[in-house]
Design a protein around this motif. Structure first.
Motif, PDB file in Angstrom:
ATOM      1  N   ASP A  43      -1.747  10.495  12.677  1.00 41.16           N
ATOM      2  CA  ASP A  43      -2.319  10.306  11.354  1.00 41.16           C
ATOM      3  C   ASP A  43      -2.151   8.883  10.883  1.00 41.16           C
ATOM      4  O   ASP A  43      -2.945   8.375  10.107  1.00 41.16           O
ATOM      5  CB  ASP A  43      -1.612  11.227  10.340  1.00 41.16           C
ATOM      6  CG  ASP A  43      -2.092  12.652  10.462  1.00 41.16           C
ATOM      7  OD1 ASP A  43      -3.313  12.825  10.498  1.00 41.16           O
ATOM      8  OD2 ASP A  43      -1.249  13.555  10.535  1.00 41.16           O
ATOM      9  N   ILE A  44      -1.083   8.286  11.310  1.00 41.52           N
ATOM     10  CA  ILE A  44      -0.701   7.004  10.727  1.00 41.52           C
ATOM     11  C   ILE A  44      -0.446   6.016  11.849  1.00 41.52           C
ATOM     12  O   ILE A  44       0.072   6.377  12.911  1.00 41.52           O
ATOM     13  CB  ILE A  44       0.551   7.196   9.853  1.00 41.52           C
ATOM     14  CG1 ILE A  44       0.152   8.031   8.635  1.00 41.52           C
ATOM     15  CG2 ILE A  44       1.158   5.884   9.427  1.00 41.52           C
ATOM     16  CD1 ILE A  44       1.274   8.451   7.802  1.00 41.52           C
ATOM     17  N   THR A  45      -0.820   4.807  11.626  1.00 42.76           N
ATOM     18  CA  THR A  45      -0.594   3.793  12.645  1.00 42.76           C
ATOM     19  C   THR A  45       0.894   3.481  12.721  1.00 42.76           C
ATOM     20  O   THR A  45       1.623   3.639  11.748  1.00 42.76           O
ATOM     21  CB  THR A  45      -1.345   2.517  12.297  1.00 42.76           C
ATOM     22  OG1 THR A  45      -0.873   2.068  11.027  1.00 42.76           O
ATOM     23  CG2 THR A  45      -2.826   2.763  12.235  1.00 42.76           C
ATOM     24  N   VAL A 102      -1.741  -3.854  11.314  1.00 48.64           N
ATOM     25  CA  VAL A 102      -2.938  -3.533  12.079  1.00 48.64           C
ATOM     26  C   VAL A 102      -3.946  -4.661  11.945  1.00 48.64           C
ATOM     27  O   VAL A 102      -4.221  -5.128  10.842  1.00 48.64           O
ATOM     28  CB  VAL A 102      -3.553  -2.217  11.591  1.00 48.64           C
ATOM     29  CG1 VAL A 102      -4.839  -1.935  12.324  1.00 48.64           C
ATOM     30  CG2 VAL A 102      -2.579  -1.087  11.779  1.00 48.64           C
ATOM     31  N   PHE A 158      -7.462  -5.581  11.863  1.00 53.34           N
ATOM     32  CA  PHE A 158      -8.727  -4.861  11.706  1.00 53.34           C
ATOM     33  C   PHE A 158      -9.873  -5.539  12.426  1.00 53.34           C
ATOM     34  O   PHE A 158     -10.928  -4.977  12.605  1.00 53.34           O
ATOM     35  CB  PHE A 158      -9.076  -4.716  10.229  1.00 53.34           C
ATOM     36  CG  PHE A 158      -8.209  -3.729   9.543  1.00 53.34           C
ATOM     37  CD1 PHE A 158      -8.419  -2.386   9.725  1.00 53.34           C
ATOM     38  CD2 PHE A 158      -7.156  -4.149   8.746  1.00 53.34           C
ATOM     39  CE1 PHE A 158      -7.612  -1.468   9.111  1.00 53.34           C
ATOM     40  CE2 PHE A 158      -6.348  -3.228   8.139  1.00 53.34           C
ATOM     41  CZ  PHE A 158      -6.570  -1.886   8.320  1.00 53.34           C
ATOM     42  N   ILE A 206       0.721   9.954  -0.237  1.00 56.81           N
ATOM     43  CA  ILE A 206      -0.614   9.883  -0.834  1.00 56.81           C
ATOM     44  C   ILE A 206      -0.680  10.746  -2.071  1.00 56.81           C
ATOM     45  O   ILE A 206      -1.155  10.336  -3.115  1.00 56.81           O
ATOM     46  CB  ILE A 206      -1.675  10.383   0.160  1.00 56.81           C
ATOM     47  CG1 ILE A 206      -1.444   9.734   1.505  1.00 56.81           C
ATOM     48  CG2 ILE A 206      -3.048  10.092  -0.362  1.00 56.81           C
ATOM     49  CD1 ILE A 206      -2.237  10.394   2.595  1.00 56.81           C
ATOM     50  N   PRO A 259     -11.398   1.002   6.327  1.00 52.78           N
ATOM     51  CA  PRO A 259     -10.092   1.603   6.589  1.00 52.78           C
ATOM     52  C   PRO A 259      -9.426   2.066   5.297  1.00 52.78           C
ATOM     53  O   PRO A 259      -9.697   1.542   4.226  1.00 52.78           O
ATOM     54  CB  PRO A 259      -9.308   0.477   7.245  1.00 52.78           C
ATOM     55  CG  PRO A 259     -10.026  -0.767   6.928  1.00 52.78           C
ATOM     56  CD  PRO A 259     -11.445  -0.417   6.615  1.00 52.78           C
ATOM     57  N   ARG A 307      -6.074   2.733   3.080  1.00 58.63           N
ATOM     58  CA  ARG A 307      -4.672   2.356   2.969  1.00 58.63           C
ATOM     59  C   ARG A 307      -3.859   3.576   2.619  1.00 58.63           C
ATOM     60  O   ARG A 307      -4.284   4.414   1.849  1.00 58.63           O
ATOM     61  CB  ARG A 307      -4.515   1.366   1.832  1.00 58.63           C
ATOM     62  CG  ARG A 307      -4.107   0.015   2.257  1.00 58.63           C
ATOM     63  CD  ARG A 307      -4.428  -0.916   1.152  1.00 58.63           C
ATOM     64  NE  ARG A 307      -5.785  -0.665   0.674  1.00 58.63           N
ATOM     65  CZ  ARG A 307      -6.390  -1.457  -0.162  1.00 58.63           C
ATOM     66  NH1 ARG A 307      -5.794  -2.537  -0.617  1.00 58.63           N
ATOM     67  NH2 ARG A 307      -7.611  -1.207  -0.567  1.00 58.63           N
ATOM     68  N   LEU A 308      -2.684   3.623   3.165  1.00 57.43           N
ATOM     69  CA  LEU A 308      -1.804   4.703   2.775  1.00 57.43           C
ATOM     70  C   LEU A 308      -1.283   4.417   1.388  1.00 57.43           C
ATOM     71  O   LEU A 308      -1.291   5.238   0.504  1.00 57.43           O
ATOM     72  CB  LEU A 308      -0.617   4.753   3.722  1.00 57.43           C
ATOM     73  CG  LEU A 308      -0.526   5.930   4.658  1.00 57.43           C
ATOM     74  CD1 LEU A 308       0.819   5.937   5.287  1.00 57.43           C
ATOM     75  CD2 LEU A 308      -0.817   7.206   3.921  1.00 57.43           C
ATOM     76  N   ASN A 309      -0.892   3.213   1.233  1.00 60.52           N
ATOM     77  CA  ASN A 309      -0.222   2.826   0.016  1.00 60.52           C
ATOM     78  C   ASN A 309      -0.375   1.318  -0.082  1.00 60.52           C
ATOM     79  O   ASN A 309      -0.146   0.624   0.907  1.00 60.52           O
ATOM     80  CB  ASN A 309       1.257   3.204   0.165  1.00 60.52           C
ATOM     81  CG  ASN A 309       2.065   2.804  -1.041  1.00 60.52           C
ATOM     82  OD1 ASN A 309       1.736   1.850  -1.753  1.00 60.52           O
ATOM     83  ND2 ASN A 309       3.141   3.513  -1.265  1.00 60.52           N
ATOM     84  N   GLN A 322       1.833   0.169   6.580  1.00 63.09           N
ATOM     85  CA  GLN A 322       1.328   1.263   7.395  1.00 63.09           C
ATOM     86  C   GLN A 322      -0.065   1.649   6.921  1.00 63.09           C
ATOM     87  O   GLN A 322      -0.352   1.654   5.735  1.00 63.09           O
ATOM     88  CB  GLN A 322       2.232   2.473   7.239  1.00 63.09           C
ATOM     89  CG  GLN A 322       3.119   2.663   8.432  1.00 63.09           C
ATOM     90  CD  GLN A 322       3.930   3.911   8.282  1.00 63.09           C
ATOM     91  OE1 GLN A 322       4.207   4.359   7.178  1.00 63.09           O
ATOM     92  NE2 GLN A 322       4.318   4.468   9.388  1.00 63.09           N
ATOM     93  N   VAL A 323      -0.873   1.994   7.862  1.00 63.74           N
ATOM     94  CA  VAL A 323      -2.246   2.322   7.535  1.00 63.74           C
ATOM     95  C   VAL A 323      -2.540   3.712   8.052  1.00 63.74           C
ATOM     96  O   VAL A 323      -2.146   4.067   9.149  1.00 63.74           O
ATOM     97  CB  VAL A 323      -3.206   1.309   8.180  1.00 63.74           C
ATOM     98  CG1 VAL A 323      -4.627   1.666   7.825  1.00 63.74           C
ATOM     99  CG2 VAL A 323      -2.875  -0.083   7.726  1.00 63.74           C
ATOM    100  N   LYS A 324      -3.194   4.483   7.258  1.00 66.05           N
ATOM    101  CA  LYS A 324      -3.656   5.771   7.749  1.00 66.05           C
ATOM    102  C   LYS A 324      -4.793   5.458   8.712  1.00 66.05           C
ATOM    103  O   LYS A 324      -5.704   4.719   8.378  1.00 66.05           O
ATOM    104  CB  LYS A 324      -4.177   6.585   6.560  1.00 66.05           C
ATOM    105  CG  LYS A 324      -4.063   8.050   6.764  1.00 66.05           C
ATOM    106  CD  LYS A 324      -4.499   8.755   5.504  1.00 66.05           C
ATOM    107  CE  LYS A 324      -4.774  10.204   5.826  1.00 66.05           C
ATOM    108  NZ  LYS A 324      -5.408  10.902   4.742  1.00 66.05           N
TER     109      LYS A 324
END
Lengths: 629, 874
Positions: free
Chosen positions: A104-106, A111, A113, A264, B409, B411-413, B418-420
């Motif tokens: 689910d999460i990197t 990251v 992009f 979230i 993309p 964002r989680l927060n 960290q990225v969803k």
């Protein structure tokens, strides 16, 4: 040296390993699936995999392999994700290509992009719930050997994260051994069946914690009221078109309950403030589509097996049984015993017991344009009004079938229950209803509970929906702007005092020959008399008989045709096309119930006799009630 | 100050997905990007490490000058190598000018071709193309510059300057498009929008004329036109809409202001391409479509409120009143920390009413039910509408939208790195096209533009050419139901329907083209099954049961919307099945009030509603297929149809065909039936498969015939119809009965037309009339035969009673009167005795009903009255 169970405890390492080996050639994805399929095939390996159905979520290790026996309740929109992405590690200033599948999460670093290595892939999310109405015996018996015993697994799992692999390798095999030993001592799953306290112990805290966590408004959207169990967001990576709504699946996948997913939900308001233009979902939608992972874990599907039936006593693949002599003779023995048992339950009415067996093994095996073939809805009339009898009858049936539901057709229920699933566009989900049931669920409609009064609009709609379900084996889901038809395969049994107000394929008036002074005592005595192994026989019998193949030879076809013409000659009124339809279904079910997979002349005659018996009884009943003032 | 250097192409495409959407195209693109950056000097450093929150890039030179650092590696001479839009450059501050995307912003003046018209007309930012968004960053550290530069120069050596990452050459593209506009003609155009245009003149030039007159600066361009004209241009448009559409804009404006230098428009003309041939359903969207031009169809399920999106923030220094503008980037404003005029820190304040905003609306689109595979739930997609496209659609509308598919993309927060690993996808809409618009206003059925492939059409035509197509189709209809050939044929004709005729001019209004059918008969003769089958077959079918439906459920009702507190009209089954078939089961169990609404629908094909302040007339051009059970549960062959089903004759006469579904009692039939049923139960999978194919073919066949075949009566056919009608009238007149009314003639015409449609014939010929006559006769034979005489008597259906029955009733009444008179002057009689007397006197058997009827008739004459058990003379 990776241990045997590494692929269960840390499947992501396997995925990453295969991904690294592949040098970004695209066939690594297939390899991963193949790998796990292979592993699961090996000597019952799938029984080692802990099941979400039995083990409370917090005993399970995040990112481990779990299985989940479930029904697809809703399908969300497909989502695009980073199948492969590149990260920048700021400290070492190095770049790393990583695989984002099954996550689910990197992980790790920033990251990038804009990396040219990024690959966008698509996946689909299904909202899955445990199979609605699963009988108790079913969920216990389904317990895999991997049932995590709290005392051993609780501590290590709780405090471990996937990066502490070394420790686990030491402890995990040990645990498995413990567990299998414990199971060996128990001989069969059946004993587990009849000693549920252990299970309840594990269940209890999970219930508490969930209610503590639960924002009271979070509705897990189970089709049946009062259901418990984990709901799950299953992420499907391939072939999602092959899955259909209400399919029963056994999903093997990687559990993801990253607390970050919960963030979230917590920071929802914050993100709303920050990014008003980017928010495409309403609060309701977010609540549904990204619920806290502690309540609704994510499951990244590696492999799913569609379940033909959910009877744990049989191998989960379709029992390829062509009725060889041995099984058919065995089936006949089982059938005789079951018939005796049901006769007792039906207070000595052997004809009704016969029909009940036919009903229980009925199955929609095909559809011709709109006509479902093979359904056999039974209306058991003559049940005493407002007595606990129907409840006991239901209990007996519940003991026999893998999943069932008793719907009391009281006025209140009819007017208030949501039976037909409805699309909620605000939350963008399919709000479930009582009639969203998996295939071959037994629906027990208790019409004796119906009293005089007025049905309101909902009530009328519900009655119509039930009628449609019985006649066409379909439910029209309400999508607000239009309706959508979902075919189903549900065995409907109606108990009523007189003739039911709902349509049915066959009506049998109950004629008790026994008249026990204390009904309840009698019925519970009948039930207790059945030892579990006996019940298991019945369960196996019903599932096997249902799945048998069936043909009619040309010769018999001719004979049946002749017979029909003959019968019409005598009395055209008594034998309509409708009657022939029914007779053909009865003949089919009767043959199957005897373990024969072709119709014999004998079977046809028997079916005719049976029908004649039933019809004469109904007519007698009519004349009796007709004389009443 | 500058912590890290990054190179960014400012002229670049602004979409965030481009870099992040990592398919092969994006890879190629980012490679090209570097090269372009090298060349066009659009190099500056940014002070950010977070790719998600960089400062504004698009900010004007004067407010970013502190950050701007010319890249030392980029040789200035490179610039001169290239002509065309990238070349004329006055320095780093004017970099934006090179991009066609920025065309129309103040910097467009460097274009070098000053035109008064264009310059005088303000440009409007195209939010739909995402020009507010900015190019992704390219990190110099990770991208080996030299390599890319080489690649770039090679490309450059080819003397084709292209927008990086694409193969679009702005000049060529512009030229091509202008040529397209000037030359494209479509003589065969059937589109509604082109009505009134000269089809042999260049189509789009005429549209430009229109724009100059009407002043609406939007040009809709059909992509398929571009495709036929120049396939390469079309490909570019589909693949790089972000670059190509602004180029088109540029081209059209040049062209327009050349032709009409004096015209004044609100803003510059925007090109809106539509129906990109990549039209597909939502389910087929996949990552490869990101950033491409797509057209999908669906249904609007939700629209958001209007979102004012800030495009440009206006800041004023509190100290020295110095003004500056900052463009908004992804919903963020990089507030200038220092005033560049007076160097005061944190003195800039946002002035809201001088900032620029644009309208935006979020729309949720759901897959149309027809596109969905069975057993799955519909998908939804988020769509953003911008500027004047806001509020163009309402929930419930069926639309085709053309737009650019985006992925960003998530964002989680915001505070976490960290990225969803999930993208959010949406479509920036460029063009809406309502598919059901015509249904509401027009009379034609073109709304159901079902696209058939050429092969499919050829296949259907081949099928139509077969002599036995009529029989083939009717046997493909509901194969699980045995025989009833004529009924199936009737239903088949109903599915095709007649031709719509408009007699509004002569005051007759619309002629009904829909055929209504009533099935009645014994329970258990698979009437419901036929209805279900038809309901499943037609795209706009409704299925209701007479028992469960109320008048409002069938028509429409007014309710208060809980949110807006407005009165809204909710349509019922009949309106929903406009242009389709409304199947009503258990027609006889319908309440009288419900039935009464059918009168209007079944003849006038409209529904009038007058309630709660809403008075309107809705179209309900629906065929009714109804099924009714006899009152006595079993059909009584001794009674007439009316007596058997107890329906008002006013309603019955509105059915073109009334069929009885009875159980024929005949051995051969029984045998065939048994064979059919038994086969049903053990048929192999393949055979079932075969039939499924048939159902699909049947569906398409009907859809094609309904939309494209409009038969008209031929001379010969009308003669035959006249004869048929006269014959029908004659039959009755011999016995003093009327056996046909104009309504029957209309039915015949409809049936004949429908039969011609089955043959895909544009002319109704005598064979069609023959079949119509035959079918009509068959139906009448079944339903309007007087059980007492055995003659067909249409008055059973039109007046509810056969002529003989009426005669008989009179006779009984007369006999009764005579009897009473013969009894002398008794003022009162016993009911029972009178009945017995009459029975004894009469030769024919007299039932109680007949007796009561006679009494009633005499009571109506004021001859006697009945009170309880006694009959009094008056």
């Amino acid at each position: 040296m990776p241990t045997v169970h590494d692929w269960i405890n840390n499947p992501l390492a396997v995925v990453d390993g295969l991904f690294a080996q592949s040098n970004s050639s695209p066939d690594w994805e297939k390899k991963v699936v193949e790998y796990f399929k292979e592993k699961l095939k090996l000597n019952d390996a799938h029984t080692w995999v802990p099941s979400l159905n039995d083990v409370p979520l917090y005993y399970l290790k995040p990112n481990s392999l779990v299985k989940f026996r479930c029904m697809v309740q809703d399908m969300f929109d497909p989502e695009f994700f980073m199948g492969v992405y590149e990260t920048n590690d700021l400290t070492s200033n190095s770049k790393q290509v990583k695989c984002g599948k099954y996550r689910d999460i990197t992980v790790g670093g920033q990251v990038d992009f804009n990396s040219r290595n990024t690959v966008t892939s698509e996946r689909q999310t299904f909202y899955c719930v445990p199979i609605p109405g699963e009988s108790q015996w079913n969920s216990y018996a389904g317990t895999s050997q991997a049932r995590v015993v709290p005392s051993t697994s609780y501590v290590p799992n709780r405090h471990k994260r996937s990066y502490e692999e070394d420790d686990e390798m030491d402890t995990q095999p040990q645990q498995m051994k413990d567990v299998s030993q414990a199971c060996d001592g128990n001989v069969t799953p059946l004993t587990i069946l009849w000693c549920p306290p252990k299970r309840q112990e594990t269940e209890a805290p999970s219930h508490d914690s969930s209610s503590a966590h639960c924002t009271s408004s979070l509705d897990l959207n189970f089709p049946l009221p009062g259901e418990k169990g984990p709901a799950c967001l299953v992420k499907v990576y391939e072939d999602w078109d092959s899955f259909k709504l209400n399919d029963m699946l056994e999903v093997f996948g990687i559990l993801s309950a990253d607390p970050a997913l919960r963030v979230i939900a917590d920071e929802r308001e914050a993100s709303l403030l920050l990014d008003p233009t980017e928010v495409t979902e309403t609060v309701e939608e977010q609540r549904v589509h990204s619920p806290p992972a502690s309540l609704v874990p994510r499951l990244h599907m590696l492999y799913a097996q569609p379940l033909v039936h959910n009877n744990p006593l049989l191998p989960s693949s379709a029992p390829e049984n062509d009725g060889d002599r041995k099984t058919s003779s065995l089936l006949r023995i089982f059938r005789a015993e079951l018939h005796t048992y049901l006769t007792h339950v039906l207070m000595g009415d052997s004809l009704a017991a016969e029909y009940l067996i036919l009903h229980l093994i009925s199955n929609v095996y095909s559809r011709r344009d709109v006509l479902p073939l093979g359904k056999f809805t039974l209306n058991l009339s003559g049940c005493p009004h407002s007595s606990p009898y129907t409840e006991h009858l239901y209990k007996a049936i519940q003991q026999l079938v893998p999943s069932s539901y008793r719907l009391c057709m009281s006025l209140h229920n009819m007017n208030n229950q949501r039976m037909v699933p409805r699309k909620d566009y605000t939350a963008n989900r399919l709000v479930s209803g009582t009639l969203q049931l998996a295939n071959n669920t037994s629906l027990f409609l208790d019409e004796t509970q119906l009293e005089q009064g007025q049905l309101d609009a909902t009530g009328v709609r519900n009655i119509t929906a039930l009628g449609n379900l019985i006649s066409w084996q379909k439910v029209d889901y309400d999508f607000n702007y239009h309706q959508m038809e979902f075919p189903c395969n549900i065995n409907v049994l109606i108990t009523s005092e007189g003739r039911s107000l709902l349509p049915s394929d066959s009506q049998v008036h109950l004629r008790p020959t026994l008249n026990p002074p204390n009904l309840e005592e009698y019925l519970s005595a009948v039930q207790v008399a059945q030892i579990p192994s006996q019940l298991n026989k019945y369960r196996i019998y019903l599932s096997v008989a249902r799945a048998l193949n069936y043909t009619i030879s040309d010769e018999i076809t001719k004979a049946v045709e002749e017979d029909f013409v003959e019968m019409r000659k005598d009395d055209p009124q008594s034998m309509s096309a409708e009657d022939l339809h029914r007779l053909l279904v009865v003949a089919r079910l009767l043959s199957l119930s005897h373990g024969q997979n072709t119709l014999s002349r004998d079977g046809w005659m028997k079916a005719k006799q049976l029908e004649a018996l039933r019809i004469s009884r109904t007519q007698q009943q009519k004349s009796v009630s007709g004389n009443e003032p | 100050m500058v912590r890290k250097r990054t190179v960014r192409c400012r002229s670049s495409s602004p979409h965030p997905g481009a870099g992040a959407s990592p398919r092969s195209f994006a890879q190629k693109r980012s490679a090209g990007k570097i090269a372009a950056c090298e060349r066009c000097l659009c190099v500056f450093a940014a002070a950010s490490e977070d790719p998600l929150s960089p400062p504004s890039q698009r900010s004007r030179a004067h407010d970013t000058s502190t950050e701007l650092q010319p890249m030392p590696t980029s040789p200035a001479m490179d610039v001169s190598l290239f002509s065309s839009p990238m070349a004329p450059r006055s320095g780093a501050s004017e970099i934006d000018a090179s991009s066609p995307l920025m065309y129309g912003t103040p910097s467009s003046r460097v274009e070098g071709t000053p035109r008064s018209g264009i310059r005088g007309t303000p440009a409007r930012q195209r939010a739909d193309l995402g020009s507010v968004r900015k190019a992704p960053q390219v990190d110099m550290h990770s991208e080996p510059v030299s390599e890319n530069a080489v690649a770039g120069s090679e490309q450059g050596a080819g003397q084709r300057l292209v927008i990086w990452g694409t193969d679009v050459n702005v000049g060529t593209c512009k030229e091509k498009f202008q040529r397209f506009l000037q030359q494209f003609t479509d003589p065969n155009s059937r589109e509604e929008e082109n009505a009134g245009l000269d089809l042999n003149e260049p189509l789009y030039m005429q549209k430009l004329d229109e724009i100059s007159v009407v002043g609406e600066p939007v040009l809709n361009v059909n992509c398929s036109h571009i495709q036929t004209f120049d396939a390469d241009l079309y490909r570019q448009l589909i693949c790089y809409p972000q670059e190509v559409i602004p180029t088109f804009d540029m081209a059209i404006n040049e062209l327009f202001f050349d032709r009409f230098p004096d015209s004044i428009l609100e803003h510059q003309i925007q090109v809106r391409p539509y129906s990109a041939l990549k039209t597909r359903n939502m389910r087929a969207l996949n990552p490869e479509d990101i950033d491409q031009l797509i057209t999908i169809s669906g249904m609007v399920i939700r629209t958001s409120q209007l979102i004012p999106e800030m495009q440009e923030a206006f800041f004023r220094c509190q100290v020295c009143a110095f003004n500056t503008r900052v463009e908004v980037d992804r919903g963020r404003i990089a507030e200038p920390a220092v005033c560049r005029n007076c160097n005061t820190t944190h003195s800039m304040a946002l002035v809201h009413n001088r900032s620029a905003f644009s309208d935006k609306q979020m729309i949720k689109l759901q897959e149309s039910p027809e596109d969905m595979p069975a057993g799955q739930t519909p998908h939804t997609t988020v769509v953003y509408a911008h500027n004047d496209l806001v509020d163009k659609v309402q929930p419930g509308d069926r639309v085709n939208i053309t737009g650019i598919y985006r992925a960003a993309p998530m964002r989680l927060n915001p505070r976490q790195s960290q990225v969803k690993s999930v993208y959010k996808t949406h479509i920036d809409v460029i063009h809406f096209r309502k598919t059901d618009e015509k249904r509401l206003h027009g009379l034609d059925e073109d709304g159901e533009q079902k696209l058939f492939t050429k092969e499919r059409v050829a296949m259907l035509k081949e099928l139509a050419a077969k002599p036995d197509v009529y029989d083939r189709l009717s046997s493909a209809l509901a194969p699980s139901i045995y025989e009833h050939e004529d009924i199936k044929k009737g239903i088949l004709l109903q599915l095709f329907g007649g031709t719509r005729k408009d007699f509004t001019q002569t005051g007759r209004g619309n002629f009904r083209a829909e055929i209504n059918i009533l099935l009645c008969g014994d329970p258990g003769t698979s009437k419901s099954q036929l209805l279900q089958y038809v309901y499943n077959l037609v795209p706009r079918g409704q299925y209701t049961s007479g028992k469960g439906s109320s008048a409002v459920g069938l028509t429409a009702y007014v309710m208060k919307d809980p949110e807006t507190r407005q009165l809204v009209l909710q349509t019922g089954a009949l309106v929903l099945s406009d242009n389709g078939i409304c199947c009503i089961d258990e027609f006889d169990k319908m309440s009288d009030s419900t039935r009464s609404v059918l009168h209007e629908v079944m003849e006038q094909q409209t529904l009038s509603i007058a309630k709660a302040g809403i008075i309107c007339q809705l179209n309900a051009r629906t065929s009714v297929l109804a099924a009714a059970n006899p009152v006595e549960s079993q059909w009584n062959p001794k009674k007439t149809t009316i007596e058997n089903i107890q329906l008002p004759h006013t309603l019955l006469s509105r059915f073109d065909l009334i069929f009885l579904m009875l159980d024929p009692q005949d051995e051969a039939y029984d045998r065939r039936l048994a064979h059919h049923l038994v086969a049903l139960y053990y048929q192999s999978e393949e055979q079932i498969e075969e039939e499924h194919l048939d159902m699909a073919v049947l569906k398409d066949y009907i859809a094609f015939a309904r939309t494209s075949v409009h038969p008209r009566l031929s001379e010969e056919a009308s003669q035959a119809l006249v004869e048929a009608y006269v014959d029908m009238r004659k039959i009755g007149s011999g016995r003093g009965m009327v056996s046909a009314y104009p309504r029957q003639l209309e039915s015949l015409i409809r049936l004949a037309e429908a039969h011609a449609k089955v043959r895909f014939s544009s002319k109704v010929e005598s064979i069609d009339v023959e079949e119509a006559k035959r079918l009509h006769r068959e139906a009448l034979k079944q339903s309007a035969t007087d059980p007492r005489t055995g003659f067909v008597d249409i008055s059973i259906l039109t007046t509810g009673m056969s002529a003989t029955a009426r005669k008989r009733k009179e006779e009984v009444a007369q006999a009764l009167k005579k009897l009473i008179q013969s009894k002398g002057k008794t003022p009162a009689m016993k009911y029972q005795q009178l009945f017995d007397d009459l029975r004894g006197q009469s030769e024919a058997a007299i039932t109680k009903e007949m007796f009561e009827e006679a009494l009633r008739a005499l009571a109506d004459e004021d001859y006697l009255t009945v009170t309880g058990k006694t009959v009094r003379l008056l």
